[in-house]
Design an enzyme around this catalytic site. Structure first.
Site: not given
Lengths: 256, 206
Positions: A12, A131
Site C-alpha cells: 500500500d 473489497d
C-alpha cells in the site's frame, strides 16, 4: 505442467511510502516501495502489487515515478491499483511500467469503464479489485456478500457475486478479492467467500485479506485461489515468501 | 559476442508496457532503441516485436507503422527478429478472436484460437518443453516463465523448432526458425530465467 500458484506481496503506497493498517485504518509506515519490491523479487515473489492509497494529485504523481523506478529494476509482473478512474489513468500507468492495472470504485460507479479498458488494452491488463464483506444491518444481498467502497467503510448494497460475474463478462482478466472482514486480522483468508466467488467466475482469482500463517495460504489454495496476496505478514517479517512457498510445495501445490 | 554491445530495436507502435522489455534487454548487455523508424529497424542487429492485447489491434498497430514490410525485409536478409506474446501470435497465418478472423503476418502456418481450460486467461508461471538443440532455452530448460494470454496456437509445422507448454491443452510456448524466433510468454517479466533467454537470443545476433 500446471501453472504455479502465485504468491504476491502487496504494497500500500501513500505519497511515496509503504503503509499498512488494520481494516484500512491506523496506517503505519513500512518503508520505501522500490526497496521493498526489490527485496520481495529476490525472495521469490511471483508478482508485485502496488495499491496507491494517496489522496492527493501530488501523491499520485509520486506513485507513477515509483512504478517507473520499480519496473526498471524488478523483472516480475507489476500490478498497480488505487484511484484508477479512466482509460487515460490506465494509459499513464502502463507507460510508467505497470503490466496490469486494478480498478475498483470507478468501475462500480461506471461499469462501462471495464469494457473500455479491456477493449483498448485487452483483458489481461485489467484486474478487478473487490473489497467485499458479509452484509450487516438492514442491507441484504442474495449471496450475503456486499461490495464496499472507501476501503470498506461504505457499503454499496451491490451483491458481490453478482458484481464479479458481471465484471468477468465485461472483460476483466482477473479478480482480486479482498475480504474486509478478514483484512489485517492475520486469522486466515475468508474461505467461504473465496469458495463462493470461485464458483462464480472462470478468470484467475487472487485471494486477499487475513493471511497470518503459512497454513492459511494452503487453505486458500484449496478453496480455489490461483494466487495469494498478503501485505503485513511480509512487511513485518512474520513470514517470508520462501516459507509460504515451501509450505505450499509440501502441501502438493506447484510453485515457482 | 565480441566486445561491442549488440544494437536492438524494440518496435514502438503503442503496445502496452514496453519499458520492461527495454530495461530487460539493457540488463543483459544490449544497446536498445525504442522506435519504429524504418532505417533504424533495418540497421539493428536484432528487432524485438512486443505485443499485448487483441490480435486485431496489434495487427492494426503494426500496419500503421509499416511493420509488416520492415519484418519481411529483415527476415529476407536473415536478420534476427524476436516476437513476444501477441508478437508471437501475429507471426502465424490467422487470428480468431470473438469470431472475427484477422490476417497475421503468415510467417508460419497456423491459427491463433481461444485457450480451452477451466481458468482463462492463462496467467502465471508455467514450465515448458523445449526441443533438442534449442538455443533460446539453453541452460534454462527446467525453469518457469511468465505467461498471460487467453489465446494460443495449437499446431506448428514440423520444420520449425517448437517449445510446448500446457494450459488445459498443449500450445506453442516458443518457436525458433532461423532468424525468426518468438515466445508466447514474457521473457522480460520472467525474472532471471527470462534474462537468460534474452541473453541466449542476443548471443545469436551478428
Amino acid at each position: 505442467m500446471s501453472v504455479a500458484l502465485r504468491v504476491i506481496p502487496c504494497l500500500d503506497v501513500n505519497a511515496g511510502r509503504v503503509v499498512k493498517g488494520v481494516n484500512f485504518e491506523n496506517l503505519r509506515d513500512a518503508g520505501d516501495p522500490v526497496e521493498r519490491a526489490r527485496r520481495y523479487d529476490a525472495e521469490g515473489a511471483d508478482e508485485i502489487t502496488f495499491l496507491d492509497v494517496s489522496a492527493s494529485t501530488q501523491g499520485r504523481a509520486t506513485t507513477l515515478e515509483i512504478v517507473g523506478r520499480t519496473a526498471d529494476e524488478v523483472f516480475v509482473p507489476l500490478t498497480v491499483g488505487g484511484g484508477v478512474r479512466s482509460v487515460a489513468d490506465v494509459d499513464a500507468l502502463l507507460r510508467a511500467g505497470a503490466d496490469k492495472v486494478g480498478v475498483n470504485t470507478a468501475a462500480i460507479a461506471r461499469p462501462e469503464l471495464i469494457s473500455e479498458i479491456a477493449h483498448r488494452y485487452g483483458s489481461q491488463v485489467l484486474v478487478l479489485s473487490v473489497d467485499a464483506r458479509r452484509t450487516r444491518g438492514d442491507v441484504a444481498t442474495a449471496s450475503g456478500y456486499e461490495v464496499t467502497t472507501h476501503g470498506g467503510r461504505q457499503g454499496t448494497g451491490i451483491d458481490a457475486l453478482d458484481w464479479v460475474r458481471r465484471a468477468a463478462e465485461a472483460g476483466v482478466g482477473e479478480i482480486l478479492l479482498n475480504s474486509i472482514d478478514a483484512d489485517g486480522t492475520t486469522s486466515g483468508f475468508d474461505l467461504e467467500m473465496l469458495t463462493a466467488v470461485r464458483a462464480e467466475v472462470h478468470v484467475p482469482l487472487i485471494a486477499s485479506g487475513g493471511a497470518g500463517t503459512p497454513e492459511h495460504f494452503v487453505e486458500a489454495a484449496r478453496a480455489g485461489a490461483d494466487a495469494l496476496l498478503a501485505a503485513s505478514v511480509f512487511h513485518y517479517g512474520t513470514l517470508t515468501i520462501g516459507q509460504v512457498k515451501d509450505h505450499l510445495r509440501a502441501a502438493g501445490f506447484a510453485v515457482r | 559476442m565480441t566486445g561491442v554491445a549488440p544494437d536492438v530495436v524494440v518496435l514502438d507502435y503503442g503496445s502496452g508496457n514496453v519499458r520492461s522489455a527495454v530495461r530487460a534487454l539493457e540488463r543483459v548487455g544490449a544497446r536498445v532503441n525504442l522506435t519504429a523508424d524504418p532505417d533504424a529497424v533495418a540497421a539493428a542487429d536484432g528487432l524485438v516485436v512486443p505485443g499485448v492485447g487483441a490480435f486485431a489491434a496489434v495487427m492494426e498497430g503494426l500496419r500503421d507503422v509499416g511493420a509488416p514490410r520492415m519484418i519481411e525485409r529483415r527476415l529476407a536478409g536473415g536478420r534476427p527478429v524476436l516476437g513476444i506474446c501477441v508478437g508471437l501470435q501475429v507471426m502465424f497465418t490467422t487470428g480468431v478472436e470473438h469470431g472475427v478472423r484477422t490476417e497475421g503476418l503468415d510467417q508460419w502456418p497456423g491459427t491463433v484460437e481461444r485457450l480451452e481450460a477451466p481458468v482463462v486467461p492463462h496467467m502465471g508461471w508455467s514450465t515448458v518443453e523445449p526441443p533438442e538443440g534449442s538455443v533460446l532455452f539453453d541452460g534454462i530448460e527446467d525453469e518457469r516463465f511468465y505467461f498471460v494470454h487467453s489465446y494460443g496456437v495449437r499446431t506448428a509445422p514440423d520444420y520449425v523448432r517448437v517449445t510446448w507448454a500446457e494450459h488445459g491443452l498443449r500450445f506453442v510456448a516458443a518457436v525458433e526458425n532461423g532468424a525468426l524466433s518468438a515466445t508466447q510468454f514474457h521473457p522480460e517479466k520472467s525474472g532471471d530465467a527470462g534474462s537468460e533467454l534474452l541473453r541466449n537470443w542476443l548471443g545469436t545476433l551478428r
